[in-house]
Scaffold this active site. Structure first.
Site, PDB file in Angstrom:
ATOM      1  N   GLU A  85       0.829  -1.212   0.000  1.00 12.55           N
ATOM      2  CA  GLU A  85       0.000   0.000   0.000  1.00 12.55           C
ATOM      3  C   GLU A  85       0.862   1.261   0.000  1.00 12.55           C
ATOM      4  O   GLU A  85       0.499   2.279  -0.594  1.00 12.55           O
ATOM      5  CB  GLU A  85      -0.961  -0.009   1.191  1.00 12.55           C
ATOM      6  CG  GLU A  85      -1.926  -1.181   1.211  1.00 12.55           C
ATOM      7  CD  GLU A  85      -2.724  -1.343  -0.070  1.00 12.55           C
ATOM      8  OE1 GLU A  85      -2.951  -0.344  -0.784  1.00 12.55           O
ATOM      9  OE2 GLU A  85      -3.115  -2.490  -0.369  1.00 12.55           O
ATOM     10  N   HIS A 133       1.708   2.141  -3.481  1.00 16.77           N
ATOM     11  CA  HIS A 133       0.638   2.918  -4.109  1.00 16.77           C
ATOM     12  C   HIS A 133       0.724   4.386  -3.684  1.00 16.77           C
ATOM     13  O   HIS A 133       0.540   5.301  -4.498  1.00 16.77           O
ATOM     14  CB  HIS A 133      -0.726   2.364  -3.693  1.00 16.77           C
ATOM     15  CG  HIS A 133      -1.169   1.152  -4.437  1.00 16.77           C
ATOM     16  ND1 HIS A 133      -1.149   1.065  -5.805  1.00 16.77           N
ATOM     17  CD2 HIS A 133      -1.668  -0.043  -3.991  1.00 16.77           C
ATOM     18  CE1 HIS A 133      -1.629  -0.118  -6.186  1.00 16.77           C
ATOM     19  NE2 HIS A 133      -1.931  -0.811  -5.103  1.00 16.77           N
ATOM     20  N   HIS A 143       3.242   6.363  -5.528  1.00 12.07           N
ATOM     21  CA  HIS A 143       2.748   6.683  -6.868  1.00 12.07           C
ATOM     22  C   HIS A 143       1.910   7.966  -6.836  1.00 12.07           C
ATOM     23  O   HIS A 143       1.978   8.794  -7.756  1.00 12.07           O
ATOM     24  CB  HIS A 143       1.909   5.509  -7.380  1.00 12.07           C
ATOM     25  CG  HIS A 143       1.801   5.420  -8.861  1.00 12.07           C
ATOM     26  ND1 HIS A 143       1.066   4.443  -9.496  1.00 12.07           N
ATOM     27  CD2 HIS A 143       2.319   6.172  -9.860  1.00 12.07           C
ATOM     28  CE1 HIS A 143       1.143   4.593 -10.797  1.00 12.07           C
ATOM     29  NE2 HIS A 143       1.893   5.647 -11.042  1.00 12.07           N
TER      30      HIS A 143
END
Length: 698
Positions: free
Chosen positions: A491, A494, A497
């Site tokens: 996570e 992510h 990102h």
């Protein structure tokens, strides 16, 4: 009379203005970094805010569509991209809280709001005037001298309109409106049924004999959970920190079976929370939408704008992996079967509720390592420092907790994130523990996406990562399993990102990429967890402060491919089930359980239980946006193994490789085709070889 009516109007206006003044959504957030004032937002604020935001959005869209001037990229495409600021804010806050801190009132609001949001979307994408302007720009795109990012925004906007019915005739547009509205309500109902059904199940243990095999940490957590609920004994439920260790360690085969059957009957009990009929309606509506758009099935419709492009390409990948991994998985099952027969001194078949238990016994024999040996070295706060520290080593970014930033629950923490040069990058929220009203699993969301405003000012993102980790107890802090640390890294990938995004448009920023590409930044982070250099940094005993012993590190590395074949086949089973539902070419009115069993039959390793049903709680594909997209985890796994091989060859903390990955992947979001971005980083097309090598298959 007129004066009386006038006074009533004035009074009503004053009341509305008062409500607006008290509603935090009706003005700029006066908080650090303009973060949502969760401490001031009340449940009753959401619906008025949604209504006002929708009005504003409708007005903005009408102005764009009715603009008398020639349609240009700026006055139409960019204007549409920047419209709906209030609606984006309200929706983001509401749905983040709904996932992590839901209650009955919030769920009821979501049921009322969902059709309104579908209508907003349809009013945009089915607006003939607006589409005509966009189409005229699209037809002139070769003459516009657009930048790569601008060209991608135009392409994405045009294709989004086509995909959502802009080219349909009037009758079909109306049908699409009905279908999309109904679909949004059904997916929401599926999600809420799953949550309610999961939350109502509890297994109360009152006899010490029922705890046989359970480690102290699991017993203590079960006792704390029972105490929290005002009950005596030990309480087990279907949340991962409760379910997983019980299935892995409990000597009581009867209780493991009971818990397994409870887990595999979520949404499948024939009561008000049953999801079987909802599944039928969802897949049939999706099929009808696909047909309206000129496609044979929903997968074909969806995959057109993903890296895979076609169902044939998806099946090609899934079958390649199945052929490589299934023989390994069968061998793994036979080994687990052997250890079970040896332990029980009889010829028993290892069933689904036995798999974790006996495979854990085999793992101990082969590698002499288990979660209870490693837990003391994975204290949550220290793991958090290690994960944040990895981002510092790779990308130079740093994290500073800010307790003045409001949060939606006392257990949520907020951090300011800064780049190597001291420039502010993002806000990161972390939410680690399970609780009633919180969805199971783990996810990352944007509270606010990164973009540049009309003056070119960079508006930085606000990102949240949500997990369901082992809670602290009265005597111990939160001590994580190896899998939980891996989930944290996933996570967090992510979140990187989202936080490192450097684009102009929110719709192309951060994780707004093709779905079969979005898991690359998350899954690549998991690779560091089986690297000695990283483990040596992150794993410190919570009592003694001693680093994890090197022999234990080596055991973790050696065990990293344990049951790789089985785990791959399990993921492939979900991908095949997803594709089976979404390659249907005729409406479905059969038996959901029979369909499921047939769909994933090629991947089955452990004997099946006829009444067990996974699809009725498969939120990824029926409510979570992964319809015809679950294969993306395996697609991205091929990419992450291939990409990490570059780090492996040049050093896992190599700043040059990290900079290339940041510049070409993390910061770019969806501003370019992901195949182009990946090849620019890697220098060649990806192959499955690196994955097979990493898993010890090749």
């Amino acid at each position: 009379m007129r004066k009386l009516l006038y006074n009533v109007v004035i009074l009503l206006s004053a009341i509305q203005m008062t409500h607006a003044a008290n509603n935090p959504f009706f003005g700029k957030f006066k908080t650090p970094f303009e973060t949502p004032p969760f401490d001031k937002i009340k449940t009753e604020h959401y619906e008025p805010a949604f209504d006002e935001a929708i009005k504003r959005m409708d007005k903005e869209v009408k102005e764009i569509a009715d603009n008398p001037h020639l349609a240009t990229f700026e006055n139409t495409v960019v204007a549409l991209e920047r419209s709906g600021e209030m609606l984006t804010t309200v929706s983001s806050v509401f749905f983040n809280v709904l996932s992590a801190e839901a209650n009955d009132e919030m769920m009821e609001i979501s049921q009322r709001v969902s059709p309104k949001l579908s209508e907003v979307s349809n009013n945009i994408y089915l607006n003939d005037k607006l589409f005509n302007r966009i189409q005229s720009i699209y037809e002139r795109k070769s003459q516009l001298n657009l930048s790569t990012e601008d060209a991608m925004l135009l392409e994405d906007t045009y294709q989004s309109f086509k995909k959502r019915g802009a080219t349909l005739n009037k009758e079909d547009k109306e049908r699409y409106r009905q279908l999309s509205t109904e679909l949004s309500l059904l997916t929401l109902q599926f999600d809420q049924n799953t949550l309610k059904d999961e939350n109502r199940y509890e297994m109360l243990l009152t006899n010490e004999n029922d705890l046989s095999g359970l480690p102290e940490s699991t017993r203590e957590a079960a006792a704390a959970f029972a105490k929290e609920k005002g009950k005596k004994g030990w309480l087990v439920n279907l949340s991962a920190p409760s379910y997983v260790p019980f299935m892995r360690y409990s000597d009581r085969r009867d209780l493991r079976e009971k818990l397994y059957r409870a887990n595999m009957s979520v949404g499948n009990k024939g009561d008000e929370f049953d999801n079987r009929e909802i599944i039928k309606k969802i897949v049939n509506i999706r099929l009808e939408i696909a047909r309206l758009m000129g496609h044979k099935n929903y997968a074909e419709y969806v995959l057109e704008h993903k890296m895979a492009k076609t169902p044939a390409n998806v099946y090609n990948l899934l079958n390649q992996l199945l052929n490589a991994y299934k023989p390994v998985a069968i061998n793994e099952y036979n080994m687990v079967q052997g250890i079970a027969m040896g332990m029980e001194k009889q010829n028993i078949a290892v069933m689904p509720w036995d798999w974790s238990y006996y495979s854990e016994k085999l793992k101990n024999i082969l590698f002499d390592v288990n979660d209870e040996m490693t837990r003391p070295y994975f204290e949550l706060n220290n793991v958090k420092k290690g994960v944040f520290g990895l981002a510092t080593q790779l990308y130079g970014i740093t994290f500073k907790e800010n307790k003045k930033i409001p949060v939606y629950h006392p257990e949520v923490d907020a951090y300011e994130v800064y780049d190597a040069d001291g420039k502010f990058l993002s806000i990161l929220y972390t939410d680690f523990f399970p609780r009633e009203g919180k969805q199971s699993g783990a996810w990352m969301n944007n509270v606010k996406s990164q973009y540049k405003d009309k003056n070119g000012k960079d508006s930085r993102p606000q990102v949240i990562i949500v997990m369901n980790f082992t809670r602290p107890t009265e005597t111990k802090p939160s001590l994580l399993t190896f899998d939980e640390v891996e989930t944290f890294l996933h996570e967090f990938g992510h979140s990187l990102h989202g936080m490192l995004a450097q684009g102009s448009y929110a719709s192309l920023s951060g994780t707004s990429v093709y779905q079969d590409f979005v898991e690359l930044p998350s899954q690549i982070m998991e690779n560091w967890l089986t690297e000695k250099e990283f483990l040596d940094q992150i794993a410190v005993h919570y009592l003694t402060g001693e680093k994890i012993p090197q022999e234990l590190v080596q055991k973790l590395v050696d065990a990293s491919n344990f049951n790789a074949g089985y785990l791959c086949c399990r993921q492939l089973s979900f991908g095949l089930l997803d594709m089976a539902w979404h390659t249907l070419e005729q409406p479905f009115d059969g038996d959901v359980a029979a369909f499921e069993k047939k769909a994933w039959a090629p991947t089955v390793i452990v004997p099946e239980v006829p009444e067990a049903l996974m699809g009725t709680s498969f939120g990824h594909i029926f409510s979570g946006g992964y319809a015809a997209g679950y294969y993306g985890y395996k697609w991205a796994e091929v990419l992450d193994a291939d990409a990490f091989s570059v780090f492996k060859s040049k050093g896992i903390f190599n700043k040059e490789v990290a900079k290339s990955f940041r510049d070409n992947i993390l910061s770019k979001g969806g501003t370019e085709d992901p195949a182009v971005l990946y090849k620019r980083f890697r220098g060649q097309e990806p192959t499955i070889d690196a994955l097979l090598i990493r898993n010890g298959i090749k």
